[in-house]
Scaffold this motif. Structure first.
Motif, PDB file in Angstrom:
ATOM      1  N   HIS A 279       0.939  -0.899  -0.108  1.00 42.91           N
ATOM      2  CA  HIS A 279      -0.517   0.330  -0.253  1.00 42.91           C
ATOM      3  C   HIS A 279       0.950   0.903   0.030  1.00 42.91           C
ATOM      4  O   HIS A 279       1.532   1.404   0.452  1.00 42.91           O
ATOM      5  CB  HIS A 279      -1.300  -0.224   1.517  1.00 42.91           C
ATOM      6  N   PHE A 280       0.721   2.500  -0.766  1.00 42.24           N
ATOM      7  CA  PHE A 280       1.150   3.066  -0.936  1.00 42.24           C
ATOM      8  C   PHE A 280       1.025   4.473  -1.267  1.00 42.24           C
ATOM      9  O   PHE A 280       0.005   4.511  -1.646  1.00 42.24           O
ATOM     10  CB  PHE A 280       2.523   2.802  -2.053  1.00 42.24           C
ATOM     11  N   THR A 281       1.646   5.750  -0.694  1.00 45.00           N
ATOM     12  CA  THR A 281       0.705   7.084  -1.078  1.00 45.00           C
ATOM     13  C   THR A 281       0.626   7.184  -1.621  1.00 45.00           C
ATOM     14  O   THR A 281       1.179   7.454  -3.253  1.00 45.00           O
ATOM     15  CB  THR A 281       1.806   8.087   0.143  1.00 45.00           C
ATOM     16  N   ALA A 282      -0.978   7.712  -2.463  1.00 49.18           N
ATOM     17  CA  ALA A 282      -1.429   7.857  -3.425  1.00 49.18           C
ATOM     18  C   ALA A 282      -0.756   9.597  -4.377  1.00 49.18           C
ATOM     19  O   ALA A 282      -0.662  10.095  -3.055  1.00 49.18           O
ATOM     20  CB  ALA A 282      -3.371   7.887  -3.863  1.00 49.18           C
ATOM     21  N   ALA A 283      -0.856   9.328  -5.323  1.00 55.17           N
ATOM     22  CA  ALA A 283       0.149   9.835  -5.979  1.00 55.17           C
ATOM     23  C   ALA A 283      -0.822  10.914  -7.623  1.00 55.17           C
ATOM     24  O   ALA A 283      -1.185   9.930  -8.004  1.00 55.17           O
ATOM     25  CB  ALA A 283       1.083  10.971  -6.171  1.00 55.17           C
ATOM     26  N   GLU A 284      -0.861  12.231  -8.188  1.00 53.14           N
ATOM     27  CA  GLU A 284      -1.629  12.675  -8.419  1.00 53.14           C
ATOM     28  C   GLU A 284      -0.981  12.312 -10.375  1.00 53.14           C
ATOM     29  O   GLU A 284      -0.198  11.543 -10.395  1.00 53.14           O
ATOM     30  CB  GLU A 284      -1.678  14.577  -8.755  1.00 53.14           C
ATOM     31  N   GLY A 285      -2.087  11.725 -10.657  1.00 51.87           N
ATOM     32  CA  GLY A 285      -1.951  10.890 -12.137  1.00 51.87           C
ATOM     33  C   GLY A 285      -1.714   9.414 -12.039  1.00 51.87           C
ATOM     34  O   GLY A 285      -1.402   8.688 -13.389  1.00 51.87           O
ATOM     35  N   VAL A 286      -1.373   9.217 -11.572  1.00 50.74           N
ATOM     36  CA  VAL A 286      -1.484   7.166 -11.140  1.00 50.74           C
ATOM     37  C   VAL A 286      -2.753   6.842 -11.063  1.00 50.74           C
ATOM     38  O   VAL A 286      -3.668   6.637 -10.122  1.00 50.74           O
ATOM     39  CB  VAL A 286      -0.791   6.940  -9.554  1.00 50.74           C
ATOM     40  N   ARG A 287      -2.327   5.505 -12.616  1.00 54.31           N
ATOM     41  CA  ARG A 287      -3.711   4.656 -12.322  1.00 54.31           C
ATOM     42  C   ARG A 287      -3.524   3.182 -12.224  1.00 54.31           C
ATOM     43  O   ARG A 287      -2.715   3.390 -12.054  1.00 54.31           O
ATOM     44  CB  ARG A 287      -4.828   5.049 -13.758  1.00 54.31           C
ATOM     45  N   PRO A 288      -4.134   2.673 -11.714  1.00 55.45           N
ATOM     46  CA  PRO A 288      -4.284   1.154 -11.911  1.00 55.45           C
ATOM     47  C   PRO A 288      -3.525   1.006 -13.600  1.00 55.45           C
ATOM     48  O   PRO A 288      -4.292   1.098 -14.421  1.00 55.45           O
ATOM     49  CB  PRO A 288      -5.988   0.959 -11.186  1.00 55.45           C
ATOM     50  N   GLY A 289      -2.526  -0.166 -13.162  1.00 57.14           N
ATOM     51  CA  GLY A 289      -1.661  -0.603 -14.963  1.00 57.14           C
ATOM     52  C   GLY A 289      -0.839   0.087 -15.043  1.00 57.14           C
ATOM     53  O   GLY A 289      -0.067  -0.666 -15.468  1.00 57.14           O
ATOM     54  N   ASP A 290      -0.520   1.867 -13.641  1.00 58.02           N
ATOM     55  CA  ASP A 290       0.739   2.061 -14.217  1.00 58.02           C
ATOM     56  C   ASP A 290       1.320   1.157 -13.422  1.00 58.02           C
ATOM     57  O   ASP A 290       1.342   0.488 -12.619  1.00 58.02           O
ATOM     58  CB  ASP A 290       0.544   3.257 -14.060  1.00 58.02           C
ATOM     59  N   VAL A 291       2.837   1.608 -13.397  1.00 61.71           N
ATOM     60  CA  VAL A 291       3.859   1.242 -13.409  1.00 61.71           C
ATOM     61  C   VAL A 291       4.692   2.714 -12.488  1.00 61.71           C
ATOM     62  O   VAL A 291       5.328   3.267 -12.245  1.00 61.71           O
ATOM     63  CB  VAL A 291       4.367  -0.319 -13.564  1.00 61.71           C
ATOM     64  N   VAL A 292       4.840   2.000 -10.642  1.00 57.80           N
ATOM     65  CA  VAL A 292       5.925   2.860 -10.141  1.00 57.80           C
ATOM     66  C   VAL A 292       6.648   2.264  -9.304  1.00 57.80           C
ATOM     67  O   VAL A 292       6.226   0.746  -8.852  1.00 57.80           O
ATOM     68  CB  VAL A 292       4.780   3.616  -8.920  1.00 57.80           C
TER      69      VAL A 292
ATOM     70  N   LEU B 119       6.668   8.909  -4.415  1.00 62.86           N
ATOM     71  CA  LEU B 119       7.056   7.846  -5.042  1.00 62.86           C
ATOM     72  C   LEU B 119       8.607   7.836  -5.684  1.00 62.86           C
ATOM     73  O   LEU B 119       9.541   9.469  -5.973  1.00 62.86           O
ATOM     74  CB  LEU B 119       6.090   7.410  -6.419  1.00 62.86           C
ATOM     75  N   VAL B 120       9.199   6.702  -6.259  1.00 65.68           N
ATOM     76  CA  VAL B 120      10.915   6.857  -6.528  1.00 65.68           C
ATOM     77  C   VAL B 120      10.617   7.297  -7.921  1.00 65.68           C
ATOM     78  O   VAL B 120      11.534   8.236  -8.284  1.00 65.68           O
ATOM     79  CB  VAL B 120      11.589   5.720  -6.456  1.00 65.68           C
ATOM     80  N   SER B 121       9.211   6.977  -8.676  1.00 67.22           N
ATOM     81  CA  SER B 121       9.477   7.253 -10.156  1.00 67.22           C
ATOM     82  C   SER B 121       8.097   6.575 -10.147  1.00 67.22           C
ATOM     83  O   SER B 121       6.773   5.639  -9.575  1.00 67.22           O
ATOM     84  CB  SER B 121      10.206   6.055 -10.584  1.00 67.22           C
ATOM     85  N   HIS B 122       7.313   6.647 -11.584  1.00 69.87           N
ATOM     86  CA  HIS B 122       6.526   6.236 -11.773  1.00 69.87           C
ATOM     87  C   HIS B 122       6.202   6.369 -13.337  1.00 69.87           C
ATOM     88  O   HIS B 122       6.032   7.002 -13.950  1.00 69.87           O
ATOM     89  CB  HIS B 122       5.193   7.836 -11.723  1.00 69.87           C
ATOM     90  N   ARG B 123       5.183   5.012 -13.936  1.00 67.22           N
ATOM     91  CA  ARG B 123       5.568   5.273 -15.588  1.00 67.22           C
ATOM     92  C   ARG B 123       4.122   4.976 -15.994  1.00 67.22           C
ATOM     93  O   ARG B 123       3.835   3.731 -15.615  1.00 67.22           O
ATOM     94  CB  ARG B 123       6.352   4.089 -16.241  1.00 67.22           C
ATOM     95  N   ARG B 124       3.281   5.710 -17.008  1.00 67.97           N
ATOM     96  CA  ARG B 124       2.380   5.400 -17.288  1.00 67.97           C
ATOM     97  C   ARG B 124       2.512   4.001 -18.691  1.00 67.97           C
ATOM     98  O   ARG B 124       3.431   4.645 -19.250  1.00 67.97           O
ATOM     99  CB  ARG B 124       1.760   6.915 -17.924  1.00 67.97           C
ATOM    100  N   THR B 125       1.196   3.819 -18.380  1.00 66.02           N
ATOM    101  CA  THR B 125       1.719   2.789 -19.613  1.00 66.02           C
ATOM    102  C   THR B 125       0.385   2.468 -19.527  1.00 66.02           C
ATOM    103  O   THR B 125      -1.292   3.071 -20.191  1.00 66.02           O
ATOM    104  CB  THR B 125       1.345   1.213 -18.690  1.00 66.02           C
ATOM    105  N   ARG B 126       0.211   2.040 -21.191  1.00 66.75           N
ATOM    106  CA  ARG B 126      -1.180   1.414 -22.302  1.00 66.75           C
ATOM    107  C   ARG B 126      -2.324   0.730 -21.127  1.00 66.75           C
ATOM    108  O   ARG B 126      -3.471   1.404 -21.608  1.00 66.75           O
ATOM    109  CB  ARG B 126      -0.888   1.199 -23.463  1.00 66.75           C
ATOM    110  N   ALA B 127      -1.988   0.376 -20.085  1.00 64.20           N
ATOM    111  CA  ALA B 127      -2.732  -0.533 -19.752  1.00 64.20           C
ATOM    112  C   ALA B 127      -3.219   0.860 -18.764  1.00 64.20           C
ATOM    113  O   ALA B 127      -4.690  -0.141 -18.639  1.00 64.20           O
ATOM    114  CB  ALA B 127      -2.046  -1.496 -18.782  1.00 64.20           C
ATOM    115  N   GLY B 128      -2.615   1.562 -18.739  1.00 65.99           N
ATOM    116  CA  GLY B 128      -3.150   2.502 -16.522  1.00 65.99           C
ATOM    117  C   GLY B 128      -3.813   3.728 -17.542  1.00 65.99           C
ATOM    118  O   GLY B 128      -5.191   3.630 -17.611  1.00 65.99           O
TER     119      GLY B 128
END
Length: 487
Positions: A410-423, A441-450
């Motif tokens: 369980h991690f602190t929610a961050a703006e723009g993070v969606r299920p399917g993304d990789v953090v 977050l150390v990093s956030h990668r938006r994905t097509r799944a997201g």
């Protein structure tokens, strides 16, 4: 358009079968019922493994009886393992049920619904052997980022406590080319993670005579573009070969996570269970897995209170648990299932004895899980953001995801993070059954799944037919006929 709802009970195989049932119904012109909507067709996909499965089904059917009375034209269908077992008994006990179908003919559901409506009487159709491999049927997938892929159905083992072989039949293997084509089709739709499914997943290949087929399949999944994570469940210790360990260690997208049922640490109990390995063999597999992958997280299933289990037998189980150092365990009190050899064994244990042993086992395993989880605090973990994993996320303003070793974080929610993304996140707290990463977050990668999840899109894959054996990367797949569609 008529609407449908599928209610699923039981294992991952049932969850995946329900995706097939949804795909079949949508191909037949039905649409998924919306939240709070009374569906025109309610399908129960049942489980028969646990003792209370019957009560759960008939309780749910009882609640639906007045709903059906108030909604003329509504239909109720019951499928899955309990339907395979109880057959016409379901209609006798719940005469408002319209269709009963088994594990071998899920593809018949739309026709049976039409027939029941036309004939104005219940249709019960149970086959004794597989009519169509489920993966030749269309599927409406539940997730935009993770998918189930069945590689086999049925089981050739004869465990005395298990009712599955009599309900699912003997093992039937899909051809490798078909499996890989389905995996590639999911990856082409943006799915990042697949889990290979089988009642005895690592005996895969027995039907076409290749005992190394499962290891080859894992390696071939490593050649599929866009596929980031591969998991499998559940393997049997008797079929675990060193080439599978090598494939797990050497294929970058195969997760260093293993769920392998132990069932008991007592060799005498394993013998009565007809489990064809002993505790020494089981522990040696774990040693080899950790030798090849020191970071591997290993989980298991354990049954407490099997008929005839003595104090010494139970202590042997506790001893193996201490040596194995599982990251987690699904622990069960033995449940007598009519039709299994264990149901008629002498020396069935009193409930209070089984309960006491169960509590001791849970306490031991929780202490081990907690200790192992504490070792992760301060490290950075890569998470595939999930939905529905954190019951308190809304209250705690967190999101949840699975690490590559399948630990829940369980991690602190961050703006723009969606299920399917990789953090990536730094673990700050450990509990026996989860981790917490409070902080930026150390990093956030938006994905097509997201993107697909945010848009309400889910993959709908067409059926993949039976072909010839083959390994290596499959040829480029044509786009799925329906592609991602609004669920």
């Amino acid at each position: 358009m008529r609407t449908y709802e599928v209610r699923t009970f039981g294992c991952q195989m049932n969850v995946h079968d329900s995706e097939r049932l949804s795909g079949l119904l949508e191909d037949a012109g039905y649409t998924a019922a919306g939240p709070g909507q009374v569906a025109d067709v309610v399908v129960f996909n049942t489980c028969a493994v646990r003792e209370n499965a019957d009560n759960k089904l008939y309780g749910n059917l009882g609640h639906l009886a007045p709903v059906k009375t108030a909604n003329p034209g509504m239909q109720i269908a019951v499928g899955g393992c309990l339907a395979q077992k109880d057959r016409g008994e379901i209609v006798r006990r719940a005469p408002w049920v319209d269709v009963v179908f088994g594990t071998h003919n899920i593809g018949s559901l739309p026709v049976l619904l039409d027939r029941a409506r036309h004939n104005e009487r219940a249709q019960v159709e149970i086959l004794e052997s597989l009519e169509t491999f489920p993966s030749t049927l269309p599927a409406r997938r539940d997730s935009a980022y993770a998918g189930w892929v069945s590689i086999s159905v049925g089981c050739n083992n004869t465990c005395t406590f298990c009712i599955v072989p009599s309900l699912r039949g003997r093992e039937k293997d899909r051809r490798p080319g078909d499996v890989l084509a389905e995996v590639q089709a999911l990856a082409a739709e943006g799915v990042l993670e697949v889990t290979l499914l089988g009642q005895n997943v690592n005996s895969y290949g027995v039907e076409f005579g290749d005992r190394y087929a499962f290891g080859k399949l894992l390696r071939a999944c490593g050649d599929i573009d866009g596929l980031e994570r591969v998991r499998f469940t559940s393997p049997h210790p008797k079929d675990f070969t060193e080439d599978v360990i090598a494939a797990m260690a050497e294929t970058p997208n195969v997760c260093h996570q293993l769920h392998m049922p132990l069932q008991s640490g007592s060799d005498d109990v394993l013998r009565r269970m007809r489990r064809s390995y002993r505790s020494e063999r089981y522990l040696s597999i774990l040693e080899k897995v950790r030798g090849a992958m020191p970071d591997a997280a290993i989980t298991t299933d354990i049954i407490v209170g099997f008929p005839g289990e003595t104090d010494a037998d139970f202590e042997a189980t506790l001893d193996v648990v201490r040596q194995a150092r599982f990251s987690g365990a699904f622990t069960f009190q033995y449940s007598k299932r009519p039709g299994t050899p264990a149901a008629v064994l002498p020396d069935q244990l009193p409930k209070q004895v089984v309960q006491e042993r169960y509590e001791r086992l849970v306490e031991l395993q929780d202490s081990i899980s907690w200790e192992l989880n504490k070792q992760v605090v301060g490290t950075t973990v890569e998470l595939l953001v999930a939905t529905g994993e954190g019951r308190k996320d809304a209250d705690t303003r967190r999101m949840s995801g699975r690490a590559r070793d399948n630990r829940l974080v369980h991690f602190t929610a961050a703006e723009g993070v969606r299920p399917g993304d990789v953090v990536e996140a730094v673990v700050t707290y450990a509990a026996p059954h989860h981790l917490v990463a409070d902080g930026p977050l150390v990093s956030h990668r938006r994905t097509r799944a997201g993107d697909n999840h945010e848009a309400g899109l889910r993959p709908k894959t067409g059926g993949v037919g039976l072909g010839l054996p083959g390994f290596g990367a499959p040829p480029p797949a044509a786009p799925a006929e329906s592609g991602c569609a609004v669920r």
